[in-house]
Design a protein around this motif. Structure first.
Motif, PDB file in Angstrom:
ATOM      1  N   UNK A 307      -9.495  11.768  -4.197  1.00  0.00           N
ATOM      2  CA  UNK A 307      -8.048  11.878  -4.077  1.00  0.00           C
ATOM      3  C   UNK A 307      -7.528  10.814  -3.117  1.00  0.00           C
ATOM      4  N   UNK A 308      -6.403  10.215  -3.394  1.00  0.00           N
ATOM      5  CA  UNK A 308      -5.877   9.206  -2.472  1.00  0.00           C
ATOM      6  C   UNK A 308      -5.429   9.852  -1.168  1.00  0.00           C
ATOM      7  N   UNK A 309      -5.607   9.182  -0.035  1.00  0.00           N
ATOM      8  CA  UNK A 309      -5.148   9.739   1.235  1.00  0.00           C
ATOM      9  C   UNK A 309      -3.613   9.829   1.270  1.00  0.00           C
ATOM     10  N   UNK A 310      -3.125  10.774   2.056  1.00  0.00           N
ATOM     11  CA  UNK A 310      -1.693  10.858   2.350  1.00  0.00           C
ATOM     12  C   UNK A 310      -1.445  10.208   3.696  1.00  0.00           C
ATOM     13  N   UNK A 311      -0.468   9.316   3.773  1.00  0.00           N
ATOM     14  CA  UNK A 311      -0.228   8.569   5.003  1.00  0.00           C
ATOM     15  C   UNK A 311       1.039   9.053   5.705  1.00  0.00           C
ATOM     16  N   UNK A 312       0.918   9.179   7.021  1.00  0.00           N
ATOM     17  CA  UNK A 312       2.071   9.472   7.868  1.00  0.00           C
ATOM     18  C   UNK A 312       2.109   8.392   8.944  1.00  0.00           C
ATOM     19  N   UNK A 313       3.231   7.703   9.058  1.00  0.00           N
ATOM     20  CA  UNK A 313       3.407   6.688  10.095  1.00  0.00           C
ATOM     21  C   UNK A 313       4.440   7.216  11.080  1.00  0.00           C
TER      22      UNK A 313
END
Length: 799
Positions: A307-313
């Motif tokens: 699964x693709x990672x979920x990104x939080x900036x």
């Protein structure tokens, strides 16, 4: 972490057992009376303190969504295959949440490159673990002011750092690091990050046989075969796609490589890890949730899809909530614990720079403002700080201890303020064991749930505690460890202001350089105090704190050029922060006011993102006489640094206030396999064994670095690159407690007046008087019974 669990109760069951016991004569009478007396004098507030189950990496608090049974009788239990979940299935993978600290203000292109790096790393990790592990949420803290919340630290290109990691230091002070210029070159950076991740999270060593190492003589050039023909490298040697499988011994039936890998058994991995192969090390580190393949590793990840990672900036705002104890026991001692806390919290508010976002929560039975507790919503500090100071001065004492509710209200404030930033923290102070909401089992579960939630949310808790309840220091150490935070004890309540200032500086990316403890009565022996400020320091802070509220002092600062700087007043202290300081020797000149003497501490801090020193403990708490492993890691340009023959000494403060020490070395394990892991890697290790006393153990590290070499764990070493001079100091704490200890009467249990005005203390006294009377009556009955027996025996003899 199990903070508390109910202990044994005495009452009906014991008395029923007494009634059915087959005893006769005075022994039965005596035992019955003793049980009755013990039951009569006991309290119902019994509790046992227990720490987190410690052990290998799997049992450390960490942001991992581990595989569990999805349903059935074992729903929620850890698993690594469906057979462990009767009537259900085992979730198909472990999900690691990942945190990145970028130590500069990265442009959009750099952030995109970092996201691509993590995506490629997750794919490599998923492949190498046969589909058993991937990255879930990756939180990127751009322009982070510290590495406190990082799994991966990314330096600017002005501080060139090649890939490296602290092996086996996952969530105990270690992290992976690299500079941005090494992310896009070479092209297989995702596999390289997976390699470093394996060091940190699986405690795995390299498979290199051509590079000298300190865990065994290396020779030969064998490599690890992969199931797919033609690929002869391992992720841990030539950065292939698979982990190595099997031992070096060709007679070992589990060696699926047929002895082709490491025929001399002398790679770093096998020499350092008890002859374990890479795959064996992975499953050894996470035995409950990662399954060792029964055949050769599958290069296609068993057909599963990552699964693709979920990104939080995040942004770089400093967002903090103070969570402060108002329980009844805060009125104990003189000055009271509450008085000390009010000074400490006031210092924190006064020292914070404008723009710091701060909230305040207080708690006892609960943390509700409707119950009279403080609830200052998070807002940016300005020149007018009346609302925060008013809340602190209005704190009062009474009630029990509901830490979980305090932590929950703090998290609610953070969410309401916009959520977690690159620099979001909770600062918790307590003086007792968590004991609400009732019953104790509910209090335990509630606090554990709050800790788990804060860890998953990326909100570390900085904890300091005082108080005399059994196990309180171990509880606080576990709260800090369980949230990825930090613990420094205030077993002596006078330490509260010092710890709050330390927390403030740590939160804003500052590390202590050096300090001095003294007394105003002998100021000439301590002032001026010289502080060396190293190159690369972006700002420095200076604090002076004194214990006696009637005392006072001024402090002037002088830089290496002779320029002077004023300090400003904070509650029972002085403080200053200076940007872009001149490197070199500074002086802290202390001038007491009036005739009142007082103990004091003066300390300086630096914000330097190149030179730093990390100290940590393998376990936050231990049982009496159990070893405490302590680590010290110095870092500078290029990563960890070390010096042959050097040692780091930590001063240890024991629960009774006495002093001891522990020495840390970077020279490898001894003949018994004790102590340091690998010589020359820059990770200094010490083992402290004098832990018979229960309570708080404080460790104060001081290190002076000058012209040290880059550590062995760096994959590329420049032997001519020496570290600059810098000094650092770190204070942290461990708790020692016995799970069998029971709190018969918590310190915050109130004295409840009876209708006739008799207090709880009076009732306790009456209990003991009645017990003494019962014992006297019992002894009298025994004497009468023995006399009667002797008379009957004499009469029988005459007959």
């Amino acid at each position: 972490m199990e903070v508390l669990r109910p202990g044994p109760q005495f009452g009906g069951d014991k008395m029923n057992a007494l009634k059915t016991r087959k005893q006769s004569g005075w022994p039965a009478l005596l035992s019955g009376f003793l049980i009755l007396i013990f039951s009569f004098s006991s309290s119902n507030a019994w509790a046992v303190h227990a720490a987190t189950t410690n052990g290998e990496i799997e049992n450390r608090p960490s942001p991992v969504l581990r595989r569990v049974c999805l349903a059935g009788t074992s729903a929620g239990n850890y698993c690594n295959q469906d057979s462990a979940c009767p009537g259900s299935t085992c979730a198909d993978r472990n999900v690691y949440n990942f945190t990145v600290a970028i130590l500069y203000d990265a442009p959009a292109a750099d952030i995109t490159a970092i996201q691509n790096l993590i995506t490629a790393m997750s794919t490599s990790l998923f492949d190498a673990t046969d589909g058993q592990a991937e990255i879930g949420v990756a939180t990127i803290h751009n322009d982070a002011i510290s590495t406190n919340q990082a799994d991966l630290v990314i330096h600017p290109s002005t501080n060139p750092v090649w890939w490296q990691a602290n092996s086996g230091h996952y969530r105990t002070g270690g992290f992976m690091e690299v500079s941005i210029n090494n992310i896009t070159n070479p092209a297989n950076q995702g596999v390289i990050l997976a390699h470093e991740f394996s060091h940190l999270v699986f405690d795995m060593r390299d498979e290199y046989e051509s590079r000298a190492a300190n865990c065994g003589a290396l020779a030969g050039g064998a490599s690890c075969p992969v199931a797919a023909a033609g690929d002869g490298t391992c992720m841990m040697d030539g950065n292939g796609t698979e982990y190595c499988w099997g031992q070096a011994d060709s007679t070992d039936l589990t060696d699926l490589s047929g002895g082709n890998h490491d025929p001399s058994n002398v790679t770093e991995q096998s020499s350092c890890r008890n002859n374990r192969s890479c795959w064996a090390q992975v499953s050894w580190s996470w035995p409950s949730t990662i399954l060792l393949p029964t055949g050769a590793p599958d290069p296609a990840a068993n057909g599963a899809t990552v699964n693709p990672p979920n990104f939080i900036v995040t942004d770089d705002d400093v967002r903090v909530v103070l969570v402060l104890d108002e329980s009844g026991s805060m009125s104990l001692e003189s000055p009271t614990r509450m008085a000390r806390l009010q000074v400490a919290a006031g210092d924190f508010v006064a020292a914070a720079v404008n723009g710091t976002e701060l909230g305040i929560v207080s708690y006892s039975d609960n943390a509700l403002p409707a119950s009279g507790h403080a609830g200052v919503a998070i807002a940016a500090l300005g020149n007018n700080r009346a609302s925060w100071n008013t809340a602190i001065s209005g704190l009062s004492t009474g009630g029990w201890t509901n830490i979980g509710d305090g932590l929950q209200k703090a998290k609610d404030m953070i969410v309401a303020a916009g959520g977690v930033t690159a620099n979001t923290y909770i600062v918790l102070m307590t003086d007792g064991l968590n004991n609400r909401p009732e019953p104790q089992a509910t209090a335990d579960a509630d606090l554990q749930a709050k800790i788990n939630d804060l860890l998953a949310s990326g909100i570390p808790v900085y904890v300091t505690c005082t108080g005399g309840d059994f196990g309180v220091q171990s509880q606080c150490a576990e709260i800090a460890n369980g949230t990825g935070g930090f613990n420094a004890d205030s077993a002596n309540p006078a330490k509260l202001p010092e710890n709050f200032i330390d927390f403030h500086e740590r939160i804003t990316g500052h590390q202590s350089i050096d300090s001095v403890y003294g007394d105003f009565a002998k100021i000439d022996a301590y002032s001026p105090k010289t502080i060396f400020v190293d190159e690369g320091s972006e700002s420095v802070s200076f604090s002076l704190l004194w214990e006696n509220a009637a005392a006072g002092a001024d402090m002037i600062l002088k830089d290496p050029d002779g320029n002077t700087f004023e300090t400003r007043s904070i509650p029972q202290g002085r403080y200053a922060r200076i940007d872009t300081p001149k490197a070199g020797d500074w002086q802290m000149i202390i001038d007491p006011r009036g005739s009142n003497s007082s103990p004091f501490v003066a300390r300086a801090y630096t914000h330097n993102r190149i030179n730093n020193f990390v100290a940590s403990l393998r376990k936050p708490s231990v049982t009496p006489n159990e070893e405490i492993y302590v680590y010290g890691i110095a870092k500078s340009k290029g990563g960890t640094v070390t010096k042959e023959g050097e040692k780091i000494t930590a001063v240890v403060t024991l629960p009774d206030g006495s002093k001891d020490s522990v020495e840390l070395f970077d020279n490898g394990r001894d003949a018994a396999g004790h102590g340091d892991d690998m010589a020359g890697d820059g990770i200094f290790t010490g083992v402290y064994t004098n832990t018979a006393q229960k309570g708080a153990y404080g460790f104060q590290f001081k290190v002076s670095v000058d012209q040290w070499l880059r550590g062995e764990e760096a994959h590329e070493r420049d032997i001519d690159q020496l570290s600059p001079r810098f000094m650092r100091e770190v204070r942290l704490s461990a708790g020692v407690s016995d799970p069998n200890d029971k709190v018969t009467r918590p310190e915050d249990e109130p004295d409840i007046p009876a209708e006739d005005g008799v207090t709880d203390n009076d009732i306790e006294l009456i209990k003991w008087l009645v017990m003494v009377i019962l014992i006297v009556l019992l002894l009298g009955l025994i004497m009468i019974w023995r006399c009667c027996c002797q008379k009957r025996h004499s009469a029988a003899s005459i007959k």
